[in-house]
Design a protein around this motif. Structure first.
Motif, PDB file in Angstrom:
ATOM      1  N   ARG A 145       0.840  -1.217   0.000  1.00  0.00           N
ATOM      2  CA  ARG A 145       0.000   0.000   0.000  1.00  0.00           C
ATOM      3  C   ARG A 145       0.864   1.251   0.000  1.00  0.00           C
ATOM      4  O   ARG A 145       0.637   2.188  -0.768  1.00  0.00           O
ATOM      5  CB  ARG A 145      -0.879  -0.028   1.259  1.00  0.00           C
ATOM      6  N   HIS A 146       1.888   1.249   0.843  1.00  0.00           N
ATOM      7  CA  HIS A 146       2.793   2.392   0.918  1.00  0.00           C
ATOM      8  C   HIS A 146       3.507   2.594  -0.422  1.00  0.00           C
ATOM      9  O   HIS A 146       3.599   3.720  -0.932  1.00  0.00           O
ATOM     10  CB  HIS A 146       3.833   2.154   2.027  1.00  0.00           C
ATOM     11  N   ALA A 147       3.989   1.510  -1.016  1.00  0.00           N
ATOM     12  CA  ALA A 147       4.769   1.604  -2.252  1.00  0.00           C
ATOM     13  C   ALA A 147       3.919   2.177  -3.385  1.00  0.00           C
ATOM     14  O   ALA A 147       4.380   3.048  -4.145  1.00  0.00           O
ATOM     15  CB  ALA A 147       5.300   0.220  -2.634  1.00  0.00           C
ATOM     16  N   LEU A 148       2.676   1.710  -3.513  1.00  0.00           N
ATOM     17  CA  LEU A 148       1.814   2.191  -4.593  1.00  0.00           C
ATOM     18  C   LEU A 148       1.504   3.678  -4.424  1.00  0.00           C
ATOM     19  O   LEU A 148       1.446   4.432  -5.403  1.00  0.00           O
ATOM     20  CB  LEU A 148       0.520   1.372  -4.636  1.00  0.00           C
ATOM     21  N   ALA A 149       1.331   4.099  -3.165  1.00  0.00           N
ATOM     22  CA  ALA A 149       0.997   5.514  -2.920  1.00  0.00           C
ATOM     23  C   ALA A 149       2.221   6.417  -3.077  1.00  0.00           C
ATOM     24  O   ALA A 149       2.125   7.522  -3.599  1.00  0.00           O
ATOM     25  CB  ALA A 149       0.403   5.659  -1.511  1.00  0.00           C
ATOM     26  N   ALA A 150       3.381   5.923  -2.651  1.00  0.00           N
ATOM     27  CA  ALA A 150       4.567   6.797  -2.598  1.00  0.00           C
ATOM     28  C   ALA A 150       5.337   6.838  -3.914  1.00  0.00           C
ATOM     29  O   ALA A 150       6.093   7.782  -4.150  1.00  0.00           O
ATOM     30  CB  ALA A 150       5.495   6.331  -1.476  1.00  0.00           C
ATOM     31  N   HIS A 151       5.152   5.832  -4.775  1.00  0.00           N
ATOM     32  CA  HIS A 151       5.984   5.745  -5.987  1.00  0.00           C
ATOM     33  C   HIS A 151       5.126   5.531  -7.231  1.00  0.00           C
ATOM     34  O   HIS A 151       4.887   4.382  -7.636  1.00  0.00           O
ATOM     35  CB  HIS A 151       6.986   4.585  -5.849  1.00  0.00           C
ATOM     36  N   PRO A 152       4.699   6.616  -7.867  1.00  0.00           N
ATOM     37  CA  PRO A 152       3.853   6.476  -9.070  1.00  0.00           C
ATOM     38  C   PRO A 152       4.553   5.752 -10.209  1.00  0.00           C
ATOM     39  O   PRO A 152       3.893   5.266 -11.132  1.00  0.00           O
ATOM     40  CB  PRO A 152       3.562   7.938  -9.470  1.00  0.00           C
ATOM     41  N   ASP A 153       5.884   5.625 -10.145  1.00  0.00           N
ATOM     42  CA  ASP A 153       6.600   4.929 -11.224  1.00  0.00           C
ATOM     43  C   ASP A 153       6.926   3.472 -10.859  1.00  0.00           C
ATOM     44  O   ASP A 153       7.694   2.820 -11.553  1.00  0.00           O
ATOM     45  CB  ASP A 153       7.895   5.678 -11.572  1.00  0.00           C
ATOM     46  N   TRP A 154       6.357   2.952  -9.759  1.00  0.00           N
ATOM     47  CA  TRP A 154       6.581   1.545  -9.392  1.00  0.00           C
ATOM     48  C   TRP A 154       5.391   0.697  -9.835  1.00  0.00           C
ATOM     49  O   TRP A 154       4.226   1.060  -9.604  1.00  0.00           O
ATOM     50  CB  TRP A 154       6.736   1.383  -7.870  1.00  0.00           C
ATOM     51  N   ARG A 155       5.727  -0.444 -10.445  1.00  0.00           N
ATOM     52  CA  ARG A 155       4.718  -1.463 -10.755  1.00  0.00           C
ATOM     53  C   ARG A 155       4.992  -2.611  -9.793  1.00  0.00           C
ATOM     54  O   ARG A 155       6.091  -3.189  -9.812  1.00  0.00           O
ATOM     55  CB  ARG A 155       4.950  -1.915 -12.193  1.00  0.00           C
ATOM     56  N   VAL A 156       4.033  -2.918  -8.926  1.00  0.00           N
ATOM     57  CA  VAL A 156       4.278  -3.840  -7.813  1.00  0.00           C
ATOM     58  C   VAL A 156       3.620  -5.192  -8.083  1.00  0.00           C
ATOM     59  O   VAL A 156       2.429  -5.253  -8.410  1.00  0.00           O
ATOM     60  CB  VAL A 156       3.730  -3.249  -6.487  1.00  0.00           C
ATOM     61  N   THR A 157       4.399  -6.258  -7.958  1.00  0.00           N
ATOM     62  CA  THR A 157       3.829  -7.608  -8.006  1.00  0.00           C
ATOM     63  C   THR A 157       3.966  -8.227  -6.624  1.00  0.00           C
ATOM     64  O   THR A 157       5.061  -8.244  -6.052  1.00  0.00           O
ATOM     65  CB  THR A 157       4.573  -8.486  -9.031  1.00  0.00           C
ATOM     66  N   THR A 158       2.866  -8.715  -6.095  1.00  0.00           N
ATOM     67  CA  THR A 158       2.895  -9.446  -4.831  1.00  0.00           C
ATOM     68  C   THR A 158       2.950 -10.935  -5.129  1.00  0.00           C
ATOM     69  O   THR A 158       2.124 -11.441  -5.898  1.00  0.00           O
ATOM     70  CB  THR A 158       1.612  -9.159  -4.012  1.00  0.00           C
ATOM     71  N   LEU A 159       3.927 -11.616  -4.535  1.00  0.00           N
ATOM     72  CA  LEU A 159       3.988 -13.081  -4.625  1.00  0.00           C
ATOM     73  C   LEU A 159       3.729 -13.627  -3.225  1.00  0.00           C
ATOM     74  O   LEU A 159       4.498 -13.345  -2.293  1.00  0.00           O
ATOM     75  CB  LEU A 159       5.366 -13.531  -5.118  1.00  0.00           C
ATOM     76  N   ASP A 160       2.641 -14.360  -3.070  1.00  0.00           N
ATOM     77  CA  ASP A 160       2.296 -14.860  -1.736  1.00  0.00           C
ATOM     78  C   ASP A 160       1.610 -16.212  -1.857  1.00  0.00           C
ATOM     79  O   ASP A 160       0.748 -16.418  -2.709  1.00  0.00           O
ATOM     80  CB  ASP A 160       1.371 -13.856  -1.025  1.00  0.00           C
ATOM     81  N   LYS A 161       1.989 -17.118  -0.991  1.00  0.00           N
ATOM     82  CA  LYS A 161       1.427 -18.474  -0.996  1.00  0.00           C
ATOM     83  C   LYS A 161       0.031 -18.517  -0.360  1.00  0.00           C
ATOM     84  O   LYS A 161      -0.683 -19.491  -0.511  1.00  0.00           O
ATOM     85  CB  LYS A 161       2.389 -19.372  -0.207  1.00  0.00           C
ATOM     86  N   LEU A 162      -0.320 -17.464   0.359  1.00  0.00           N
ATOM     87  CA  LEU A 162      -1.562 -17.445   1.147  1.00  0.00           C
ATOM     88  C   LEU A 162      -1.586 -18.634   2.106  1.00  0.00           C
ATOM     89  O   LEU A 162      -2.454 -19.512   2.032  1.00  0.00           O
ATOM     90  CB  LEU A 162      -2.815 -17.410   0.260  1.00  0.00           C
TER      91      LEU A 162
END
Ligand SMILES: NC(=O)c1ccc[n+]([C@@H]2O[C@H](COP(=O)([O-])OP(=O)(O)OC[C@H]3O[C@@H](n4cnc5c(N)ncnc54)[C@H](O)[C@@H]3O)[C@@H](O)[C@H]2O)c1
Length: 338
Positions: free
Chosen positions: A19-36
């Protein structure tokens, strides 16, 4: 665009970081890798699941078929994914070795040949230093982990460093103190005690309650990781602590005050085996890069209690309907009330 892979992004700290990364860095494309795993919940990311710069991949970091291509297309990897609960590691260490050590190995192997990789952040923990009766741990201190969780994190911490020293992978290691804040799974002391107190249920306090932890607000942790991605030096380790040392018994009384519940709810239980007495961090190295915690512990704890009060739809299904959680709770503290 900068491609950022966040492992364990459906967990407590990882989701706050996404959440922080998406809000703070408009030039970041974030992929979450999680096993849940039991600790990772898709609901934790519900507000960013449709975000145009966020993608979610369900997968295991120890599965190189899934993890390797994701690492190899990334500029930044922030590796939070881990089995994280000390009590569970004492009951059964296998998943800790598999995820925290072998999973980290798989990511680091992929990072060796990642053409654009500028930073690999190994999220470690203050627990690798072991119990610290006095003073504060510095990054150069010996590490002496004393339970299977901290030992597997210490293995991953040093393995990550070895990939810098041996293969020049751009690794930094962060060792944070105990985090608190929204979306923490209700098995850890603060969310467990807050949610039990809200329901007027006993708060199972280990031993004499005098074990001391240093509390760090999760957003202060996220800001530190972000800043160190920018300013950290490859191969270096950075302590990140809130400077809020408090004994568990005093923390418990504060939670009872904030929830308006009586101290008779405190239920002393048999101590955790090998329970580290105290952790404390010297954070001057991270501070020299311009980081300092911003959240006052009194305010942060009050806001955290309010978050759990306002977000019962997030934690009640875990505590009330999840059979695995109820079985775990019963084995740890005795049967939970229906
Ligand atoms: N919580 C703290 O106080 C604290 C303090 C210092 C360091 N840390 C470190 O920060 C990181 C995050 O901790 P947290 O408290 O958010 O943990 P958490 O247990 O809330 O979340 C862990 C996440 O990792 C995922 N995961 C577990 N195994 C996986 C696997 N094999 N493949 C992919 N995903 C997997 C889970 O599904 C979950 O979403 C961990 O590395 C932990 O050691 C935590």
């Amino acid at each position: 665009m900068i491609d950022v892979l966040v492992t364990g992004g459906a967990g407590f700290i990882g989701s706050n970081f996404v959440r922080h990364a998406l809000a703070a860095h408009p030039d970041w494309r974030v992929t979450t890798l999680d096993k849940l795993t039991y600790a990772g919940r898709i609901e934790t990311l519900s507000d960013v699941m449709d975000h145009p710069r966020h993608a979610f991949v369900r997968g295991d970091i120890a599965d190189d078929v899934v993890a390797t291509p994701l690492v190899q297309r990334s500029h930044i990897v922030v590796h939070f994914a881990a089995e994280t609960h000390v009590d569970r590691s004492i009951a059964s260490a296998g998943d800790f070795i598999r995820t925290d050590m072998i999973g980290t190995y798989v990511l680091l192997e992929a990072a060796r040949n990642a053409p654009h990789l500028k930073r690999f952040v190994q999220i470690s923990t203050d627990e690798v230093y072991g119990s610290v009766p006095e003073g504060a741990s510095r990054e150069t201190d010996e590490i002496k982990p004393r339970n299977p969780y901290s030992a597997s994190k210490a293995g991953a911490d040093r393995l990550a460093y070895s990939y810098f020293a041996t293969y020049d992978v751009p690794v930094i290691v962060t060792r944070a103190s105990n985090n608190y804040g929204p979306y923490q799974f209700p098995e850890k002391i603060i969310p467990l005690f807050v949610t039990n107190a809200l329901d007027e249920r006993p708060l199972p306090l280990y031993g004499d309650g005098l074990n001391v932890r240093d509390w760090l607000h999760v957003m202060d942790h996220c800001r530190a990781v972000d800043l160190l991605i920018e300013r950290g030096v490859n191969g270096e380790t950075y302590n990140i602590g809130g400077g809020n040392e408090i004994a568990n018994i005093d923390l418990t009384h504060r939670i009872l005050e904030l929830t308006g519940r009586p101290s008779s709810l405190i239920q002393p239980v048999k101590d955790r085996p090998g329970h580290d007495r105290r952790y404390a961090l010297d954070t001057s190295k991270a501070r020299a890069h311009g980081w300092a915690p911003q959240v006052d512990f009194v305010d942060g704890l009050r806001e955290t209690v309010e978050w759990y009060r306002a977000n019962q739809a997030w934690w009640r299904p875990i505590k009330e309907q999840d059979a695995a959680f109820r079985a775990y709770y019963a084995s740890q503290y005795g049967p939970a009330r229906p």
